[in-house]
Design a protein around this motif. Structure first.
Motif, PDB file in Angstrom:
ATOM      1  N   TYR A  99       0.755  -1.121   0.045  1.00 48.19           N
ATOM      2  CA  TYR A  99      -0.025  -0.002  -0.006  1.00 48.19           C
ATOM      3  C   TYR A  99       0.732   1.468  -0.071  1.00 48.19           C
ATOM      4  CZ  TYR A  99      -3.157   3.531   1.676  1.00 48.19           C
ATOM      5  OH  TYR A  99      -3.717   4.674   1.946  1.00 48.19           O
ATOM      6  N   LYS A 100       1.681   1.270   0.702  1.00 45.98           N
ATOM      7  CA  LYS A 100       2.782   2.396   0.938  1.00 45.98           C
ATOM      8  C   LYS A 100       3.659   2.775  -0.555  1.00 45.98           C
ATOM      9  CE  LYS A 100       3.732   1.929   5.852  1.00 45.98           C
ATOM     10  NZ  LYS A 100       4.759   1.538   6.908  1.00 45.98           N
ATOM     11  N   VAL A 101       3.967   1.421  -1.106  1.00 43.79           N
ATOM     12  CA  VAL A 101       4.625   1.492  -2.344  1.00 43.79           C
ATOM     13  C   VAL A 101       3.682   1.936  -3.254  1.00 43.79           C
ATOM     14  CG1 VAL A 101       5.722   0.168  -4.215  1.00 43.79           C
ATOM     15  CG2 VAL A 101       6.332  -0.465  -1.706  1.00 43.79           C
ATOM     16  N   ASN A 102       2.506   1.477  -3.372  1.00 44.37           N
ATOM     17  CA  ASN A 102       1.627   2.138  -4.476  1.00 44.37           C
ATOM     18  C   ASN A 102       1.300   3.666  -4.338  1.00 44.37           C
ATOM     19  OD1 ASN A 102       1.681  -0.373  -6.217  1.00 44.37           O
ATOM     20  ND2 ASN A 102      -0.003  -1.323  -4.675  1.00 44.37           N
ATOM     21  N   ARG A 103       1.094   4.135  -3.139  1.00 42.54           N
ATOM     22  CA  ARG A 103       0.747   5.365  -2.786  1.00 42.54           C
ATOM     23  C   ARG A 103       1.931   6.284  -3.186  1.00 42.54           C
ATOM     24  NH1 ARG A 103      -0.460   6.663   3.306  1.00 42.54           N
ATOM     25  NH2 ARG A 103       1.850   6.439   3.386  1.00 42.54           N
ATOM     26  N   THR A 104       2.966   5.822  -2.988  1.00 44.14           N
ATOM     27  CA  THR A 104       4.391   6.552  -3.332  1.00 44.14           C
ATOM     28  C   THR A 104       4.320   6.875  -4.842  1.00 44.14           C
ATOM     29  OG1 THR A 104       5.256   5.885  -1.008  1.00 44.14           O
ATOM     30  CG2 THR A 104       6.874   6.865  -2.938  1.00 44.14           C
ATOM     31  N   LYS A 105       4.125   5.555  -5.610  1.00 45.41           N
ATOM     32  CA  LYS A 105       4.321   5.667  -6.902  1.00 45.41           C
ATOM     33  C   LYS A 105       3.244   6.692  -7.521  1.00 45.41           C
ATOM     34  CE  LYS A 105       4.926   1.771  -9.109  1.00 45.41           C
ATOM     35  NZ  LYS A 105       4.532   0.357  -9.504  1.00 45.41           N
ATOM     36  N   LYS A 132       5.920  10.708 -14.770  1.00 45.06           N
ATOM     37  CA  LYS A 132       6.770   9.464 -14.981  1.00 45.06           C
ATOM     38  C   LYS A 132       6.599   8.352 -13.955  1.00 45.06           C
ATOM     39  CE  LYS A 132      10.205  12.045 -17.270  1.00 45.06           C
ATOM     40  NZ  LYS A 132      11.707  12.344 -17.472  1.00 45.06           N
ATOM     41  N   GLU A 133       6.793   7.048 -14.351  1.00 40.43           N
ATOM     42  CA  GLU A 133       6.813   5.903 -13.573  1.00 40.43           C
ATOM     43  C   GLU A 133       8.105   5.580 -12.852  1.00 40.43           C
ATOM     44  OE1 GLU A 133       5.056   2.389 -11.975  1.00 40.43           O
ATOM     45  OE2 GLU A 133       4.166   3.749 -13.405  1.00 40.43           O
ATOM     46  N   PRO A 134       7.966   5.981 -11.531  1.00 42.32           N
ATOM     47  CA  PRO A 134       9.305   5.950 -10.834  1.00 42.32           C
ATOM     48  C   PRO A 134       9.958   4.616 -10.806  1.00 42.32           C
ATOM     49  CG  PRO A 134       7.525   5.639  -9.378  1.00 42.32           C
ATOM     50  CD  PRO A 134       6.759   5.839 -10.607  1.00 42.32           C
ATOM     51  N   ARG A 135      11.401   4.565 -10.789  1.00 42.38           N
ATOM     52  CA  ARG A 135      12.213   3.191 -10.556  1.00 42.38           C
ATOM     53  C   ARG A 135      11.740   2.779  -9.316  1.00 42.38           C
ATOM     54  NH1 ARG A 135      16.125   6.556 -12.679  1.00 42.38           N
ATOM     55  NH2 ARG A 135      17.195   6.283 -10.685  1.00 42.38           N
ATOM     56  N   ILE A 136      12.201   1.467  -9.061  1.00 38.84           N
ATOM     57  CA  ILE A 136      12.118   0.629  -7.633  1.00 38.84           C
ATOM     58  C   ILE A 136      12.724   1.049  -6.680  1.00 38.84           C
ATOM     59  CG2 ILE A 136      12.337  -1.626  -6.508  1.00 38.84           C
ATOM     60  CD1 ILE A 136       9.823  -1.434  -7.897  1.00 38.84           C
ATOM     61  N   VAL A 171      11.668   4.727  -5.267  1.00 36.21           N
ATOM     62  CA  VAL A 171      10.787   4.302  -4.316  1.00 36.21           C
ATOM     63  C   VAL A 171      11.237   3.795  -2.853  1.00 36.21           C
ATOM     64  CG1 VAL A 171       8.599   3.002  -3.671  1.00 36.21           C
ATOM     65  CG2 VAL A 171       8.951   3.760  -5.867  1.00 36.21           C
ATOM     66  N   ALA A 172      12.261   2.927  -3.132  1.00 33.92           N
ATOM     67  CA  ALA A 172      13.071   2.428  -1.841  1.00 33.92           C
ATOM     68  C   ALA A 172      13.735   3.709  -1.250  1.00 33.92           C
ATOM     69  CB  ALA A 172      13.923   1.159  -2.500  1.00 33.92           C
ATOM     70  N   GLU A 173      14.390   4.249  -2.038  1.00 34.81           N
ATOM     71  CA  GLU A 173      15.059   5.429  -1.162  1.00 34.81           C
ATOM     72  C   GLU A 173      14.135   6.354  -0.323  1.00 34.81           C
ATOM     73  OE1 GLU A 173      18.362   9.073  -2.251  1.00 34.81           O
ATOM     74  OE2 GLU A 173      17.437   7.853  -3.812  1.00 34.81           O
ATOM     75  N   ILE A 174      12.794   6.551  -0.938  1.00 34.62           N
ATOM     76  CA  ILE A 174      12.003   7.583  -0.417  1.00 34.62           C
ATOM     77  C   ILE A 174      11.321   7.009   0.929  1.00 34.62           C
ATOM     78  CG2 ILE A 174       9.625   8.496  -0.775  1.00 34.62           C
ATOM     79  CD1 ILE A 174      10.236   9.041  -3.601  1.00 34.62           C
ATOM     80  N   MET A 232      13.354   1.645   2.451  1.00 36.80           N
ATOM     81  CA  MET A 232      13.242   0.132   2.379  1.00 36.80           C
ATOM     82  C   MET A 232      14.108  -0.463   1.356  1.00 36.80           C
ATOM     83  SD  MET A 232       8.904  -0.454   2.191  1.00 36.80           S
ATOM     84  CE  MET A 232       8.152   0.252   3.568  1.00 36.80           C
ATOM     85  N   ASP A 233      14.537  -1.918   1.655  1.00 38.07           N
ATOM     86  CA  ASP A 233      15.148  -2.474   0.279  1.00 38.07           C
ATOM     87  C   ASP A 233      14.396  -2.632  -0.695  1.00 38.07           C
ATOM     88  OD1 ASP A 233      17.491  -2.714   2.411  1.00 38.07           O
ATOM     89  OD2 ASP A 233      16.840  -4.329   3.113  1.00 38.07           O
ATOM     90  N   LYS A 234      15.303  -2.627  -1.842  1.00 39.67           N
ATOM     91  CA  LYS A 234      14.481  -3.027  -3.108  1.00 39.67           C
ATOM     92  C   LYS A 234      13.868  -4.252  -3.259  1.00 39.67           C
ATOM     93  CE  LYS A 234      18.163  -2.147  -5.650  1.00 39.67           C
ATOM     94  NZ  LYS A 234      18.873  -1.942  -7.010  1.00 39.67           N
ATOM     95  N   GLU A 235      14.468  -5.414  -2.604  1.00 40.56           N
ATOM     96  CA  GLU A 235      13.972  -6.620  -2.579  1.00 40.56           C
ATOM     97  C   GLU A 235      12.630  -6.793  -1.969  1.00 40.56           C
ATOM     98  OE1 GLU A 235      16.849  -5.615  -1.858  1.00 40.56           O
ATOM     99  OE2 GLU A 235      18.163  -6.581  -3.515  1.00 40.56           O
ATOM    100  N   GLU A 236      12.674  -5.896  -0.711  1.00 38.59           N
ATOM    101  CA  GLU A 236      11.457  -5.917   0.141  1.00 38.59           C
ATOM    102  C   GLU A 236      10.220  -5.234  -0.588  1.00 38.59           C
ATOM    103  OE1 GLU A 236       9.915  -4.073   4.310  1.00 38.59           O
ATOM    104  OE2 GLU A 236      11.922  -3.614   3.608  1.00 38.59           O
ATOM    105  N   ILE A 237      10.573  -4.306  -1.194  1.00 40.63           N
ATOM    106  CA  ILE A 237       9.424  -3.657  -2.285  1.00 40.63           C
ATOM    107  C   ILE A 237       8.897  -4.557  -3.469  1.00 40.63           C
ATOM    108  CG2 ILE A 237       8.926  -1.932  -3.806  1.00 40.63           C
ATOM    109  CD1 ILE A 237      10.582  -0.057  -2.242  1.00 40.63           C
ATOM    110  N   VAL A 238       9.867  -5.286  -4.068  1.00 41.46           N
ATOM    111  CA  VAL A 238       9.587  -6.039  -5.060  1.00 41.46           C
ATOM    112  C   VAL A 238       8.752  -7.358  -4.438  1.00 41.46           C
ATOM    113  CG1 VAL A 238      10.401  -7.758  -6.508  1.00 41.46           C
ATOM    114  CG2 VAL A 238      11.562  -5.542  -6.661  1.00 41.46           C
ATOM    115  N   ALA A 239       9.122  -7.867  -3.392  1.00 40.40           N
ATOM    116  CA  ALA A 239       8.305  -9.051  -2.805  1.00 40.40           C
ATOM    117  C   ALA A 239       6.916  -8.622  -2.237  1.00 40.40           C
ATOM    118  CB  ALA A 239       9.111  -9.420  -1.309  1.00 40.40           C
TER     119      ALA A 239
END
Length: 238
Positions: free
Chosen positions: A103-109, A118-122, A125-128, A131-138
């Motif tokens: 939910y946090k990732v989609n809201r941030t995107k 523009k569509e943000p890169r993973i 979003v991870a930096e904002i 979080m780790d990129k792997e955590e977001i992808v999962a």
């Protein structure tokens, strides 16, 4: 008569010992099917119990007139029992933490898209979110909506193509699963050289002469090792 068929015949006549022996001898098959459903949010032991129910149903329903091996009939039946359980229980269990992260990732995107177009890169979003990129992808993968097999994926000249149309034939899928399980089990009894010879001969379609040049032994040795390996695999299967 084949030992398994004899046990099936006795089980259908009410012999409980024969039925229990069939169950015991096919428990490895249940585990092999269960491994296909890893990472579904369920404990393997729970799926194993469901798979055992499928195995028992196979024994009860198997027709001795079928021109197939019991394992050929059992694998898709066990798999189907587990799939029905997953479907009826919500298909995929997603933890609250993953849902909240998604939910946090989609809201941030959405905020970034609205601001920049523009569509943000993973990694952005991870930096904002810190979080780790792997955590977001999962989290995103775990919350992907399950597609309907009747969903239209292509529309052209009045002919709609559904997701179901792109799925492999059910019979082919069953055979593929069965073959993979059985081949992996049979190969486990070979040493590395024997495995390599079988792989090159039957997966890469190489001749015995080509294999002999590649691994540095004579063609006669390759032939003997191939025959010995096939014999081991056959004994493992039987």
């Amino acid at each position: 008569m084949d030992k398994t068929l004899e046990l099936l015949k006795l089980a259908k006549e009410g012999n409980q010992d024969a039925k229990e022996q069939l169950i015991t001898e096919n428990l490895r098959l249940v585990w092999a099917v269960v491994r296909r459903f890893n990472a579904r949010g369920y404990e393997p032991e729970d799926l194993y119990q469901i798979g055992c129910i499928g195995l028992i149903k196979c024994i009860d329903k198997f027709d001795l007139s079928y021109q197939v091996k019991f394992s050929t009939y059992a694998v898709p039946m066990i798999s189907g029992e587990i799939k029905r359980f997953l479907r009826d229980d919500g298909m995929l269990k997603v933890s609250r933490t993953l849902k909240e992260t998604a939910y946090k990732v989609n809201r941030t995107k959405e905020e970034i898209i609205n601001r920049t177009g523009k569509e943000p890169r993973i990694d952005e979003v991870a930096e904002i979110l810190g979080m780790d990129k792997e955590e977001i992808v999962a989290s995103l993968e775990a919350n992907v909506e399950v597609e309907s097999i009747h969903k239209t994926i292509y529309q052209g000249e009045g002919n709609a193509i559904c997701l179901m149309d792109k799925l492999a034939d059910e019979k082919d899928e069953k055979e593929e699963v069965l073959n993979k399980i059985m081949i992996e089990d049979m190969l486990a009894g070979l040493d590395e050289t024997e495995k390599n010879i079988i792989r090159m001969r039957y997966y890469e379609n190489k001749t015995q002469s080509e294999i002999s040049n590649m691994i540095g032994i004579s063609q006669v040795q390759v032939s003997r090792m191939e025959k010995r390996s096939l014999m081991k695999m056959r004994e493992k299967y039987l």
